[in-house]
Design a protein around this motif. Sequence first.
Motif, PDB file in Angstrom:
ATOM      1  N   ILE A 128     -13.430  71.883  -9.527  1.00 19.41           N
ATOM      2  CA  ILE A 128     -13.250  72.648  -8.281  1.00 19.41           C
ATOM      3  C   ILE A 128     -14.602  73.210  -7.857  1.00 19.41           C
ATOM      4  O   ILE A 128     -15.258  73.939  -8.616  1.00 19.41           O
ATOM      5  CB  ILE A 128     -12.250  73.796  -8.481  1.00 19.41           C
ATOM      6  N   THR A 129     -15.031  72.867  -6.657  1.00 13.95           N
ATOM      7  CA  THR A 129     -16.266  73.406  -6.101  1.00 13.95           C
ATOM      8  C   THR A 129     -15.936  74.584  -5.198  1.00 13.95           C
ATOM      9  O   THR A 129     -15.109  74.467  -4.291  1.00 13.95           O
ATOM     10  CB  THR A 129     -17.034  72.346  -5.294  1.00 13.95           C
ATOM     11  N   ASP A 159     -17.536  77.483  -2.603  1.00 15.23           N
ATOM     12  CA  ASP A 159     -18.712  77.773  -1.772  1.00 15.23           C
ATOM     13  C   ASP A 159     -18.477  79.005  -0.921  1.00 15.23           C
ATOM     14  O   ASP A 159     -17.361  79.252  -0.447  1.00 15.23           O
ATOM     15  CB  ASP A 159     -19.022  76.594  -0.846  1.00 15.23           C
ATOM     16  N   SER A 212     -22.731  78.906  -4.582  1.00 12.34           N
ATOM     17  CA  SER A 212     -21.799  77.854  -4.998  1.00 12.34           C
ATOM     18  C   SER A 212     -21.496  77.998  -6.482  1.00 12.34           C
ATOM     19  O   SER A 212     -22.352  78.443  -7.264  1.00 12.34           O
ATOM     20  CB  SER A 212     -22.387  76.467  -4.722  1.00 12.34           C
ATOM     21  N   THR A 250     -14.702  78.610   0.491  1.00 13.09           N
ATOM     22  CA  THR A 250     -13.858  77.436   0.353  1.00 13.09           C
ATOM     23  C   THR A 250     -13.796  77.013  -1.109  1.00 13.09           C
ATOM     24  O   THR A 250     -14.744  77.210  -1.875  1.00 13.09           O
ATOM     25  CB  THR A 250     -14.386  76.247   1.178  1.00 13.09           C
ATOM     26  N   GLU A 294     -12.678  73.453  -3.199  1.00 17.58           N
ATOM     27  CA  GLU A 294     -12.375  72.049  -2.943  1.00 17.58           C
ATOM     28  C   GLU A 294     -12.305  71.267  -4.240  1.00 17.58           C
ATOM     29  O   GLU A 294     -13.169  71.381  -5.111  1.00 17.58           O
ATOM     30  CB  GLU A 294     -13.439  71.445  -2.032  1.00 17.58           C
ATOM     31  N   ASP A 308      -8.439  65.910  -3.030  1.00 19.27           N
ATOM     32  CA  ASP A 308      -7.262  66.048  -2.149  1.00 19.27           C
ATOM     33  C   ASP A 308      -6.838  67.492  -1.927  1.00 19.27           C
ATOM     34  O   ASP A 308      -5.724  67.739  -1.449  1.00 19.27           O
ATOM     35  CB  ASP A 308      -6.059  65.260  -2.698  1.00 19.27           C
ATOM     36  N   ILE A 309      -7.686  68.459  -2.263  1.00 20.77           N
ATOM     37  CA  ILE A 309      -7.353  69.868  -2.045  1.00 20.77           C
ATOM     38  C   ILE A 309      -8.547  70.555  -1.383  1.00 20.77           C
ATOM     39  O   ILE A 309      -9.677  70.435  -1.849  1.00 20.77           O
ATOM     40  CB  ILE A 309      -7.029  70.607  -3.365  1.00 20.77           C
ATOM     41  N   LEU A 310      -8.282  71.247  -0.297  1.00 17.96           N
ATOM     42  CA  LEU A 310      -9.314  72.055   0.359  1.00 17.96           C
ATOM     43  C   LEU A 310      -8.652  73.305   0.919  1.00 17.96           C
ATOM     44  O   LEU A 310      -7.785  73.216   1.780  1.00 17.96           O
ATOM     45  CB  LEU A 310     -10.005  71.282   1.481  1.00 17.96           C
ATOM     46  N   SER A 327      -9.360  77.524   2.223  1.00 17.08           N
ATOM     47  CA  SER A 327     -10.401  78.414   2.735  1.00 17.08           C
ATOM     48  C   SER A 327      -9.838  79.799   2.984  1.00 17.08           C
ATOM     49  O   SER A 327      -8.631  79.979   3.198  1.00 17.08           O
ATOM     50  CB  SER A 327     -10.983  77.863   4.044  1.00 17.08           C
TER      51      SER A 327
END
Length: 474
Positions: free
Chosen positions: A283-284, A286, A293, A328, A330, A333-335, A337
């Motif tokens: 999972i990133t 930001d 990040s 956010t 990400e 397939d998941i994003l 915010s």
Amino acid sequence: MKKLRHLALTTMLCITIPAVNFGQIAPDLKSAADFAVLAGTGISFAAPMNEINDLDIGLYPGFLSSITGLENLTLNNGQVLAADQDPGNVLPQAKIDLRNAYLFAAASTVPAPATVSGNQGGSTLAPGIYKSTSTLSVDGTPLTLDAGGNENAVWIFQIASGLTTTVGGDIVLAGGAKANNVYWQVGSSATIGNDTDFKGNILALVSITMNTGSTLDGRALARNGAVTFAGGSTMNKPEESATVSGDLLITKTADPQTFSALNDQVDYDIVVENIGSVAVDNITVDDDLTSSSWLIASLDPGSSNTFTTSYNITAADLQNGFVANIATAEAVDILVSAYEVVTKEGLLITKVATPKKYSVIGQLIAYDIVLENNGGTTLENITVSDDLTGDDWIISLAPGQSQILQTSYSILEADMINGSVENIAIAVVGGMSISDTELVLLEEDPPAVPVSRWALFLTIGLISIFMIIFYRRL
């Protein structure tokens, strides 16, 4: 020969207007979403009978006595609240949530806003952000908002001055579009015309008027002014998209919620939680404001990670009066915010001109000067002056209170020569001075349609002529 024909047809098909990306983040009304009508100074209902369904009515900091004509209202599955009739003390937070949603909508830039102006009746608009530097209207024929099959598609209209509609200027939703995903951020006041069928959430700086027989599937939320029903209007809770069950939830909070000086530090907590039933990997996370990040290697169901970052207030933030930023998270397939808005503490001033362009000597420019007390103490003896009109006022504002001062200016011959009118509203209290400047421009004689469209039509016409001649020769 077939290759030549194919090339000509391909050339024609490539001349298209660019599509608008619809991946923007919708403003979050939070507790303000519970209200069909939310206003600052007053709410009035004129005969014949009006109807509001499935949402509340709220007035703050105004009192219940400033809600008039309730005998001309049928309120189904809702309640009436005011500053002196608010058992759950929900109105102060609702007004803060409205202000923050308004500011976020006004500042949204992803995707890049497309410029619109004048009458949008007869147009079809894809999801995205649409920016008008003056007034915007829907007159005579409907405006269609086409989601293209994506029921989560969002529209944000950023309108610098007023919004108006006339008979026939309806909002039509197509392609799965939902009324709850349409936001009208109005820099002054909005008027929904007689018998207009309107859709979306109206977030106005000043006031909103629902004219006779109008219908609104959405909300009429006025930050500082009044909401007026001329009679026979209907408001319905807007249809929402189906709830999407995501695997991640992100929340963002700021401490403190206000700032007052250059280099003030705002600390942010960003919490990412796995609300699904399986672990989520890589999972990133930001934060756009601080350019921070993080990477979460894996997050088990029910677990969460908290990240902290900080930001120092700049001179531009002091001028704008707020800071908005987005976090956010990400994964594949998941994003998801979330955003947070932090506002300037103390006295705020906003000046809005209507219209923002002039064309003849004697044309009247109306100005709304909005003063807001965003602090925790009463501000006494605020001196307000307008340098262009020479008007002066002395007012006081309790915490959370606002006041709208109005003035006007008539265009002179010198303004026609200069090409613009600039004026400043200044407020002084306790030795502190704040101001806001408004620029009104001379309207040049534009072609019947924008030059870019003329160029497009001319190009298509020339290619069409070329193709006719080309095929005849074949």
